[in-house]
Design a protein around this motif. Sequence first.
Motif, mmCIF file in Angstrom:
data_model
loop_
_atom_site.group_PDB
_atom_site.id
_atom_site.type_symbol
_atom_site.label_atom_id
_atom_site.label_comp_id
_atom_site.label_asym_id
_atom_site.label_seq_id
_atom_site.Cartn_x
_atom_site.Cartn_y
_atom_site.Cartn_z
ATOM 1 N N ALA A 94 0.919 -1.242 -0.017
ATOM 2 C CA ALA A 94 -0.074 -0.108 -0.081
ATOM 3 C C ALA A 94 0.896 1.198 -0.036
ATOM 4 C CB ALA A 94 -1.039 0.009 1.203
ATOM 5 N N ASP A 95 0.663 2.102 -1.017
ATOM 6 C CA ASP A 95 1.297 3.420 -1.026
ATOM 7 C C ASP A 95 0.192 4.355 -0.983
ATOM 8 O OD1 ASP A 95 3.195 5.221 -1.395
ATOM 9 O OD2 ASP A 95 3.696 4.636 -3.521
ATOM 10 N N ILE A 96 0.595 5.822 -0.906
ATOM 11 C CA ILE A 96 -0.517 6.867 -0.603
ATOM 12 C C ILE A 96 -0.715 7.759 -1.528
ATOM 13 C CG2 ILE A 96 0.998 8.623 0.255
ATOM 14 C CD1 ILE A 96 -0.688 8.705 2.914
ATOM 15 N N GLU A 97 0.193 7.896 -2.751
ATOM 16 C CA GLU A 97 -0.021 8.879 -3.656
ATOM 17 C C GLU A 97 -1.212 8.520 -4.487
ATOM 18 O OE1 GLU A 97 3.017 7.561 -3.015
ATOM 19 O OE2 GLU A 97 4.379 9.264 -2.515
ATOM 20 N N GLY A 98 -1.746 7.290 -4.618
ATOM 21 C CA GLY A 98 -2.654 6.828 -5.706
ATOM 22 C C GLY A 98 -4.048 6.632 -4.947
ATOM 23 N N SER A 141 3.885 0.969 2.508
ATOM 24 C CA SER A 141 5.059 1.165 1.451
ATOM 25 C C SER A 141 5.276 2.490 1.078
ATOM 26 C CB SER A 141 4.567 0.220 0.196
ATOM 27 O OG SER A 141 4.401 -1.135 0.441
ATOM 28 N N HIS A 142 5.037 3.475 2.045
ATOM 29 C CA HIS A 142 5.251 4.961 1.467
ATOM 30 C C HIS A 142 5.986 5.472 2.416
ATOM 31 C CE1 HIS A 142 4.442 8.892 0.375
ATOM 32 N NE2 HIS A 142 4.305 9.289 1.622
ATOM 33 N N GLY A 143 7.257 6.082 2.007
ATOM 34 C CA GLY A 143 7.796 6.873 3.011
ATOM 35 C C GLY A 143 8.622 6.416 4.123
ATOM 36 N N TYR A 165 -1.367 3.055 -5.500
ATOM 37 C CA TYR A 165 -0.248 3.277 -6.308
ATOM 38 C C TYR A 165 -0.330 4.198 -7.473
ATOM 39 C CZ TYR A 165 2.771 -0.702 -5.010
ATOM 40 O OH TYR A 165 3.763 -1.648 -4.517
ATOM 41 N N HIS A 166 0.965 4.656 -7.704
ATOM 42 C CA HIS A 166 1.122 5.964 -8.706
ATOM 43 C C HIS A 166 1.979 5.561 -9.853
ATOM 44 C CE1 HIS A 166 5.018 6.326 -7.219
ATOM 45 N NE2 HIS A 166 4.678 6.086 -6.111
ATOM 46 N N SER A 167 1.853 6.244 -11.026
ATOM 47 C CA SER A 167 2.540 6.336 -12.155
ATOM 48 C C SER A 167 4.269 6.261 -12.119
ATOM 49 C CB SER A 167 1.769 6.903 -13.170
ATOM 50 O OG SER A 167 2.033 8.060 -13.123
ATOM 51 N N ASN A 220 3.405 11.431 -9.889
ATOM 52 C CA ASN A 220 4.355 10.533 -10.637
ATOM 53 C C ASN A 220 5.721 10.678 -10.216
ATOM 54 O OD1 ASN A 220 6.139 11.855 -12.900
ATOM 55 N ND2 ASN A 220 3.782 12.692 -13.003
ATOM 56 N N HIS A 221 6.400 9.432 -9.739
ATOM 57 C CA HIS A 221 7.772 9.246 -9.443
ATOM 58 C C HIS A 221 8.117 8.044 -9.310
ATOM 59 C CE1 HIS A 221 5.981 9.053 -5.593
ATOM 60 N NE2 HIS A 221 7.166 7.905 -5.382
ATOM 61 N N THR A 222 9.422 7.403 -9.442
ATOM 62 C CA THR A 222 9.808 6.291 -9.247
ATOM 63 C C THR A 222 10.820 5.956 -8.093
ATOM 64 O OG1 THR A 222 9.594 5.711 -11.625
ATOM 65 C CG2 THR A 222 10.823 4.380 -10.343
#
Length: 274
Positions: free
Chosen positions: A7-11, A59-61, A103-105, A114-116
């Motif tokens: 789990a990420d947060i930007e999406g 999964s974020h920061g 999730y984000h692109s 967006n970032h990687t």
Amino acid sequence: MRVFISADIEGVSGVVDGSQTSEQGFDYGRARRLMTGEVNAAVEGALAAGATEVVVNDSHGSMRNILIEELNPEAKLITGAPKPLSMMEGIDGGFDAAFFIGYHSRAGTRGVLNHTISGRTVFGLTLNGRPYGECGINAAIAGRFGVPVALVAGDSTVAAEAQAILPGVRTVVVKEQRARVAARCLQPDKARRLIREAAGEALRVALARGEVKPLAVGTPAVFQISFHNTGMADMAELVPGAKRVDDMTLSFAHDDLIVAFKALRAMIYLAGVI
Ligand SMILES: [Zn+2]
């Protein structure tokens, strides 16, 4: 049936700005609650479809965003960072499916935030010649353990990215980008209902019928990574085995994707010193 959730947060729907994704941001508290809500929807959908164990990896920061006291009681949470496999920590060959929520692109595509891996350092990267972001890299790690990604939730750009890499994957579009830091968002209750339904469908249909397969990227695994300046590339070149491809770009190859991934992370950490 065991399900792994990264789990990420930007999406997450409603999240569009750094003031929501950074611990220092004034709206971070609301964003982590929104993130926890979307994760719970995926957990509930998985449980309703027969999952007997659901492991959620924050999964974020800082990887300490999800509010454990608000998490579905049946889920287990991996929280904190750094951890060896980062966004995929906890994955093993015993899982039947993986879900990516919030999730984000990838860097350089027109998706929300967006970032990687590291927006400050990474201009872009490829894995075995193909442009990949976090969705693709993490799907490849799941694939290395024989686990298919059955569900991806985020904005419309990451949904398209996932569909191109992962045939048969179910995607939930919770927002449409209007700019890198603006989006047309679903109300959270609606986003959660769609995620709950898609999680169930991902297991009952996509997984059960074999429509999703573990992503195989081939051997060796070759990461090629471009940084934002030559100083970052100078630092990344300190990693033994890293090769300078051009002024801003390095490559790292290894027969084991996991070893190559760890080298990639080391290069990105070193680049961040500059
Ligand atoms: Zn993130």
